[in-house]
Structures are given as structure tokens and as C-alpha cells.
Design a protein around this motif. Structure first.
Motif, mmCIF file in Angstrom:
data_model
loop_
_atom_site.group_PDB
_atom_site.id
_atom_site.type_symbol
_atom_site.label_atom_id
_atom_site.label_comp_id
_atom_site.label_asym_id
_atom_site.label_seq_id
_atom_site.Cartn_x
_atom_site.Cartn_y
_atom_site.Cartn_z
ATOM 1 N N THR A 142 -13.650 -10.149 11.477
ATOM 2 C CA THR A 142 -12.810 -9.005 11.110
ATOM 3 C C THR A 142 -11.341 -9.388 11.222
ATOM 4 O O THR A 142 -10.941 -10.078 12.156
ATOM 5 C CB THR A 142 -13.100 -7.793 12.026
ATOM 6 N N LEU A 143 -10.567 -8.939 10.264
ATOM 7 C CA LEU A 143 -9.121 -9.165 10.253
ATOM 8 C C LEU A 143 -8.407 -7.825 10.240
ATOM 9 O O LEU A 143 -8.956 -6.829 9.766
ATOM 10 C CB LEU A 143 -8.714 -9.953 9.001
ATOM 11 N N ARG A 144 -7.190 -7.832 10.730
ATOM 12 C CA ARG A 144 -6.329 -6.654 10.631
ATOM 13 C C ARG A 144 -5.182 -7.003 9.698
ATOM 14 O O ARG A 144 -4.576 -8.060 9.823
ATOM 15 C CB ARG A 144 -5.776 -6.270 11.992
ATOM 16 N N ILE A 145 -4.911 -6.090 8.786
ATOM 17 C CA ILE A 145 -3.784 -6.280 7.881
ATOM 18 C C ILE A 145 -2.866 -5.076 7.995
ATOM 19 O O ILE A 145 -3.297 -3.988 8.384
ATOM 20 C CB ILE A 145 -4.250 -6.501 6.420
ATOM 21 N N SER A 146 -1.609 -5.298 7.685
ATOM 22 C CA SER A 146 -0.664 -4.186 7.712
ATOM 23 C C SER A 146 0.404 -4.409 6.654
ATOM 24 O O SER A 146 0.587 -5.512 6.148
ATOM 25 C CB SER A 146 -0.022 -4.030 9.092
ATOM 26 N N ILE A 147 1.070 -3.316 6.353
ATOM 27 C CA ILE A 147 2.138 -3.335 5.366
ATOM 28 C C ILE A 147 3.237 -2.430 5.902
ATOM 29 O O ILE A 147 2.962 -1.384 6.482
ATOM 30 C CB ILE A 147 1.605 -2.867 3.991
ATOM 31 N N ALA A 148 4.472 -2.866 5.754
ATOM 32 C CA ALA A 148 5.611 -2.078 6.235
ATOM 33 C C ALA A 148 6.641 -1.948 5.119
ATOM 34 O O ALA A 148 6.915 -2.907 4.401
ATOM 35 C CB ALA A 148 6.245 -2.740 7.455
ATOM 36 N N ASN A 149 7.193 -0.764 5.002
ATOM 37 C CA ASN A 149 8.216 -0.477 3.999
ATOM 38 C C ASN A 149 9.581 -0.608 4.660
ATOM 39 O O ASN A 149 9.970 0.237 5.453
ATOM 40 C CB ASN A 149 8.013 0.936 3.446
ATOM 41 N N HIS A 150 10.307 -1.675 4.351
ATOM 42 C CA HIS A 150 11.650 -1.816 4.907
ATOM 43 C C HIS A 150 12.714 -1.344 3.912
ATOM 44 O O HIS A 150 13.907 -1.587 4.097
ATOM 45 C CB HIS A 150 11.923 -3.241 5.400
#
Length: 175
Positions: free
Chosen positions: A56-64
Motif C-alpha cells: 500500500t502507498l499513500r499519495i497526496s496533492i497540495a495546491n500551492h
């Protein structure tokens, strides 16, 4: 039983006025907000990391960026040169997911079905917030898999407000 006319009368009048309004007239409460623009890839930071759960992997995305924008509610996760992205859990089609300025979203990816009798090994995966984006690639070693990421029937959650919520969603839909 006694009917309270002071409550029933305004409701009746409101219904009558609604029926008399011209077709297509929107009230302030029913007007839809304008759609958000799709996030520019250059305003997004994408990350991927190993999870404490096997395969299992964790991914994320951030709006800068300075304004809210939309990514697809389903992350695009592609493994090496294998055909197609990870399938969404729950099933569902593409739709916008609001990412506030300075905000982030998280998803969990299961790379290998525990019941798999076959597998492939890839040296990288690519994650994008929108299918139209090129995405960011991560090599297997940076994901804690120096011998390659093991893949068979991968799935990804939709975006969630926290990694704990994404982990719970993955467990709920694949558990």
C-alpha cells in the motif's frame, strides 16, 4: 387535531408563488456556483510514500496556488509502462474535486491484490491530480521498494481530506 393556519398558510403561499414563477427562474438558494477551473499542474505538489500497510502507498496533492481549483476526484496512478491506471474504489466516474488554496488531498493505493496469483514488478509509478496532467514519477526505491513495486490489479481511493480517511476508505472497499 387542530391545524395551525399561521404555519400552513405561508407554506401554501410559497408553493403558489413557486408554481407561478416563469420556467428557468432560479432562486438564490437554488443557483449553482460557477464551476472551478482545473488546477494548473504547475500549482500542484504531488507526493507518494510507502505506507505501514503491505503493498500500500499513500499519495497526496497540495495546491500551492492562490485560488481554489479542481482536480479529478480519482487520482491517476500509473505503474511503470503497464497499461492503464489503478482502478478507483469505490467505482465511479470522473468528477471535479475542490482543492482549496493552500489545501491538500490524500489517497491510498493498494498495488497488489492479496489474492493475486500473478504479479508484475515495475521500477516506477506516476501520480497525477488530473488525467490531462503529465504527473510526477517516483522510482521504486524512493517508495521503499528497492527491488521494484509489485503490482497486480491495483486500486486507488478517491481523494480525501486526510490520509487516515483515505486509509479507512481503502480498508472499507477492499477489506
Amino acid at each position: 387535531m387542530r391545524i395551525r393556519t399561521e404555519v400552513a398558510l405561508p407554506a401554501t403561499l410559497a408553493m403558489a408563488f413557486a408554481l407561478l414563477a416563469p420556467a428557468g427562474t432560479a432562486t438564490a438558494s437554488s443557483a449553482a456556483a460557477p464551476p472551478l477551473p482545473t488546477c494548473r499542474e504547475s500549482s500542484l505538489d504531488v507526493t507518494a510514500a510507502a505506507s505501514d500497510q503491505p503493498e500500500t502507498l499513500r499519495i497526496s496533492i497540495a495546491n500551492h496556488g492562490r485560488q481554489a481549483c479542481a482536480v479529478d476526484r480519482i487520482p491517476t496512478v500509473v505503474f511503470g509502462d503497464l497499461d492503464g491506471p489503478a482502478l478507483p474504489v469505490p467505482e465511479g466516474g470522473s468528477a471535479p474535486y475542490r482543492l482549496p488554496a493552500g489545501g491538500s488531498a490524500h489517497a491510498a493505493v493498494r498495488t497488489l491484490d492479496p489474492a493475486a496469483s500473478e504479479l508484475r514488478v515495475v521500477d516506477r509509478l506516476t501520480v497525477a491530480g488530473d488525467p490531462a496532467h503529465r504527473g510526477r514519477s517516483f522510482d521504486a526505491a524512493s517508495l521503499g521498494a528497492p527491488d521494484g513495486v509489485r503490482v497486480w490489479e491495483p486500486v486507488t481511493t478517491w481523494w480525501h481530506r486526510s490520509s487516515a480517511a483515505a486509509d479507512a476508505a481503502l480498508e472499507r472497499h477492499t477489506g
